[in-house]
Design a protein around this motif. Structure first.
Motif, mmCIF file in Angstrom:
data_model
loop_
_atom_site.group_PDB
_atom_site.id
_atom_site.type_symbol
_atom_site.label_atom_id
_atom_site.label_comp_id
_atom_site.label_asym_id
_atom_site.label_seq_id
_atom_site.Cartn_x
_atom_site.Cartn_y
_atom_site.Cartn_z
ATOM 1 N N LEU B 33 36.976 38.853 43.319
ATOM 2 C CA LEU B 33 38.041 39.860 43.423
ATOM 3 C C LEU B 33 37.466 41.249 43.686
ATOM 4 N N VAL B 34 36.318 41.541 43.056
ATOM 5 C CA VAL B 34 35.693 42.859 43.250
ATOM 6 C C VAL B 34 35.376 43.100 44.728
ATOM 7 N N GLN B 36 37.131 42.016 47.257
ATOM 8 C CA GLN B 36 38.310 42.008 48.124
ATOM 9 C C GLN B 36 38.830 43.418 48.386
ATOM 10 N N PRO B 37 39.468 43.605 49.549
ATOM 11 C CA PRO B 37 40.073 44.923 49.811
ATOM 12 C C PRO B 37 41.232 45.190 48.840
ATOM 13 N N SER B 38 41.482 46.480 48.595
ATOM 14 C CA SER B 38 42.529 46.882 47.649
ATOM 15 C C SER B 38 43.861 46.224 47.935
ATOM 16 N N ASP B 40 44.593 43.349 49.125
ATOM 17 C CA ASP B 40 44.664 41.975 48.644
ATOM 18 C C ASP B 40 44.858 41.927 47.133
ATOM 19 N N LEU B 41 44.170 42.837 46.431
ATOM 20 C CA LEU B 41 44.317 42.866 44.977
ATOM 21 C C LEU B 41 45.737 43.253 44.607
ATOM 22 N N GLU B 42 46.293 44.200 45.369
ATOM 23 C CA GLU B 42 47.666 44.617 45.080
ATOM 24 C C GLU B 42 48.643 43.469 45.329
ATOM 25 N N SER B 43 48.411 42.686 46.386
ATOM 26 C CA SER B 43 49.305 41.552 46.667
ATOM 27 C C SER B 43 49.250 40.537 45.530
ATOM 28 N N LEU B 44 48.031 40.274 45.036
ATOM 29 C CA LEU B 44 47.882 39.303 43.954
ATOM 30 C C LEU B 44 48.586 39.805 42.696
ATOM 31 N N ALA B 45 48.331 41.066 42.351
ATOM 32 C CA ALA B 45 48.949 41.631 41.145
ATOM 33 C C ALA B 45 50.472 41.637 41.277
#
Lengths: 199, 199
Positions: B33-34, B36-38, B40-45
């Motif tokens: 996750l670290v 990954q682009p921001s 993608d993290l926002e989509s997951l969250a």
């Protein structure tokens, strides 16, 4: 095909992007999450977003840190002329927990992997050369993994660092402590015999 | 022990709560996750938070849905007097994809599991009885899994539904299609012989 509600499908699609998570695991994780209280979901989502907001790369060792330079690089008690190059932050933690190294680190965040399109230009080589020169490093331990990728990366680093006149070394290969010869692979046995020491 | 930055440790702690995720997998996922682009993290969250905001339980079948009653329960073409009871939403999807069932469902969201503290009162029995009576159900297929928990749950349901005068049935047990007798467990072979049909 009957499918799940959109919100659940969307979550599964996101989870499937994680390493080692296929459709079945994604479904299992999604159903687990559906059963959790809101507060737990919020903690998980917040933790995911936090890593982008709070983590940066240390300007010296390139490890993940919340303060730059990282606590390890700022530690005055460590040997400032000894550098250990590792592939990933997890490798650094493993070496650090062994207690056998008191210098500083440099994290490559990868290895040479031509098939995945990772070439020498992706490995922060210029930054490494700059550190070796500027910090007057005396020895660089090339602690990339003893794998095909790790070995070729170590060779690439040797090519680049040798002209700087720094001493280069590589951790020994051999039998892991506690191993049973019966179950060891022939290549490891070969390396452990080649590197045998006098008793 | 040297550890990771707080934000990373916090994420690992959250990931470790997922089923089948131990410390090593949590670390692997966190490091993935670290990188990954921001976005993608926002989509997951967002996907994680969305399931709580957008999913409700269907007031009839108790399945997860974004609209209550769910599309399946609203479908007028389905047999309104046939009910299939399953343990989890994933079981419903499996049966639905087989195409062999054209009635409606009832999702228990669990089975009797006394050791985990799941007793009859946790299985929405009253709701099920209410539906069987109010919707004038003629047959209830008790499609809990053929496991110890699923069987005892089916027996509990029989006890509760029998007094309502509804026909009760249970899917056949036997060899899965394509199976090799050589590798089947004895209990399944036993069940398949007991339930043999004339050819």
């Amino acid at each position: 095909m009957k499918s799940y509600p959109d919100a659940l499908e969307a979550l599964m699609a996101q989870l499937r992007k994680l390493p080692g998570v296929g459709p079945k695991t994604a479904a299992r994780l999604a159903f687990h999450l559906v059963r959790q209280p809101s507060a737990d979901l919020e903690s998980l989502a917040a933790a995911i977003l936090d890593i982008r907001e709070r983590l940066v790369l240390c300007s010296f060792c390139q490890n993940l840190t919340e303060i730059d330079p990282c606590p390890l690089c700022r530690d005055e008690s460590r040997d400032r002329h000894l550098l250990c190059v590792v592939e990933y932050p997890a490798d650094l933690v493993a070496i650090e927990n062994s207690g056998a190294f008191r210098g500083r680190y440099f994290v490559l965040h990868g290895t040479l992997a031509p098939l995945q399109g990772v070439g020498p230009e992706d490995l922060r080589l210029e930054k490494l050369k700059e550190i070796v020169t500027d910090a007057r490093i005396e020895e660089v331990i090339l602690a990339t993994n003893p794998t095909v990728e790790g070995n070729s990366t170590a060779l690439l680093l040797r090519e680049n660092l040798h002209p700087l006149g720094v001493r280069l070394s590589r951790p020994a290969c051999g039998l892991p402590v506690g191993a049973d010869l019966e179950y060891m692979d022939p290549v490891t046995i070969c390396r452990s015999l080649d590197g045998r020491g006098t008793l």
